[in-house]
Design a protein around this motif. Structure first.
Motif, short mmCIF file in Angstrom:
data_model
loop_
_atom_site.label_atom_id
_atom_site.label_comp_id
_atom_site.label_asym_id
_atom_site.label_seq_id
_atom_site.Cartn_x
_atom_site.Cartn_y
_atom_site.Cartn_z
N GLY A 161 4.82 8.52 -7.17
CA GLY A 161 4.50 9.92 -7.43
C GLY A 161 5.77 10.68 -7.80
N PRO A 162 5.71 12.02 -7.78
CA PRO A 162 4.53 12.82 -7.43
C PRO A 162 3.54 13.03 -8.58
CG PRO A 162 6.40 14.25 -7.84
CD PRO A 162 6.91 12.84 -7.99
N SER A 163 3.95 12.71 -9.82
CA SER A 163 3.07 12.99 -10.96
C SER A 163 1.91 12.01 -11.07
CB SER A 163 3.88 12.92 -12.27
OG SER A 163 4.28 11.58 -12.53
N GLY A 164 2.11 10.78 -10.55
CA GLY A 164 1.07 9.76 -10.71
C GLY A 164 1.21 8.99 -12.01
N PHE A 165 2.13 9.45 -12.91
CA PHE A 165 2.29 8.74 -14.19
C PHE A 165 2.77 7.30 -13.99
CE2 PHE A 165 4.75 7.84 -18.18
CZ PHE A 165 3.63 7.67 -18.99
N PRO A 166 3.72 7.04 -13.04
CA PRO A 166 4.11 5.64 -12.82
C PRO A 166 2.93 4.76 -12.39
CG PRO A 166 5.74 7.10 -11.85
CD PRO A 166 4.58 7.97 -12.26
N LYS A 226 0.84 -1.21 0.00
CA LYS A 226 0.00 0.00 0.00
C LYS A 226 0.88 1.26 0.00
CE LYS A 226 -3.85 0.29 2.54
NZ LYS A 226 -4.74 0.52 3.69
N LYS A 227 1.89 1.26 0.85
CA LYS A 227 2.82 2.40 0.94
C LYS A 227 3.60 2.54 -0.37
CE LYS A 227 6.47 4.21 3.97
NZ LYS A 227 7.71 4.02 3.21
N ALA A 228 3.98 1.39 -0.95
CA ALA A 228 4.73 1.40 -2.22
C ALA A 228 3.93 2.08 -3.33
CB ALA A 228 5.11 -0.02 -2.61
#
Length: 280
Positions: free
Chosen positions: A85-90, A78-80
């Motif tokens: 981030g920070p963009s959220g693209f990954p 969950k933490k992984a």
């Protein structure tokens, strides 16, 4: 009988400590029942009224990591996901790779023509006769949920795209669906609205038994951010290289040299990434 101990969740809500929830989350790490009981006993001995769920997680993680790095990596999933981030693209890339693993033809970051305007869609997925338009809502904070405004907005975008899709040759017989993936959770209203309009909703633990945590565990597509053998800076460098999964890292070991990881650490990193790819 001891009085119940109150704990503070990420959302700020106060609830009674439930030892079964701790056991359940530890079982996802595939640790032995003996080790799980050992961790539960140690954590219970350190509990106090008003302790945060984050503190309980940190205590359990520390004990688990000392016994099994790979189990600790699974426990920290969950933490992984929060660290993509920070963009959220990954996170969008992870969703695309998860769908591709499940037999979809998936494209990430696609410009799609709608009936009224163009849209940048996070993931377009196709399988058999079904076309999905999927948006990914990434949060770096576990306390932030997807409320009803998000599926409302995504459904309106889907309707504009679907109108255009229906004008394409051979699309009359295709099934079109909108979807929303989040790494946190949905509010009750968001789920109710999504069900009502037929949106495909996926969160950390929804649908039950088929949420992100279940599908990542089944597929072995763990994000590289779960590796306890990498530093935060090294994880960021790998994400910048376009690498999202442990599987990808294991397939391109030369990247560790490229981002400056000392050779003495390569073996443990690659061994852990290989074991995390395993689906047994």
């Amino acid at each position: 009988m001891k009085p119940p101990i109150n704990i503070v969740k990420y959302s700020g809500d106060v609830v009674s400590f439930d030892v079964n929830k701790l056991r359940s989350s530890l079982r996802r790490s595939h640790a032995s029942e003996e080790l799980i009981q050992q961790i539960v006993t140690q954590v219970e001995n350190q509990l106090y009224d008003g302790i945060s769920t984050q503190k309980i997680y940190q205590m359990a993680f520390k004990i688990l990591k000392a016994q099994s790095r790979v189990s600790a990596s699974k426990y920290t999933l969950k933490k992984a996901l929060m660290e993509l981030g920070p963009s959220g693209f990954p996170f969008e890339k992870l969703v695309g790779k998860l769908l591709a693993h499940e037999g979809f033809e998936a494209e990430v970051g696609v410009i799609v023509k709608g009936n009224c305007v163009q849209h940048e869609v996070d993931v377009i997925a196709k399988k058999d006769n079904t076309h999905f338009m999927i948006e990914c809502k990434y949060h770096s904070d576990q306390g932030r949920f997807c409320n009803v405004k998000i599926p409302l907005y995504i459904h309106s975008r889907f309707l504009d795209i679907e109108k255009q899709w229906l004008q394409l040759k051979d699309h009359e017989a295709k099934i079109h669906k909108g979807g929303l993936y989040t790494n946190t959770r949905f509010t009750t209203d968001a789920i109710q609205y999504g069900k009502c309009v037929g949106l495909l909703l996926t969160s950390w633990d929804y649908p039950r038994g088929n949420g992100l945590k279940d599908r990542i565990d089944k597929s072995g597509l763990h994000p590289l951010t779960a590796l306890t053998t990498l530093t935060k800076v090294e994880k960021t460098k790998l994400l910048d290289e376009g690498i999202v999964l442990c599987k990808e890292l294991h397939g391109s070991p030369g990247l560790l040299d490229k981002i400056g990881v000392p050779e003495a650490r390569h073996r443990s990193i690659l061994e852990d990434s290989e074991e995390l790819c395993s689906t047994h």
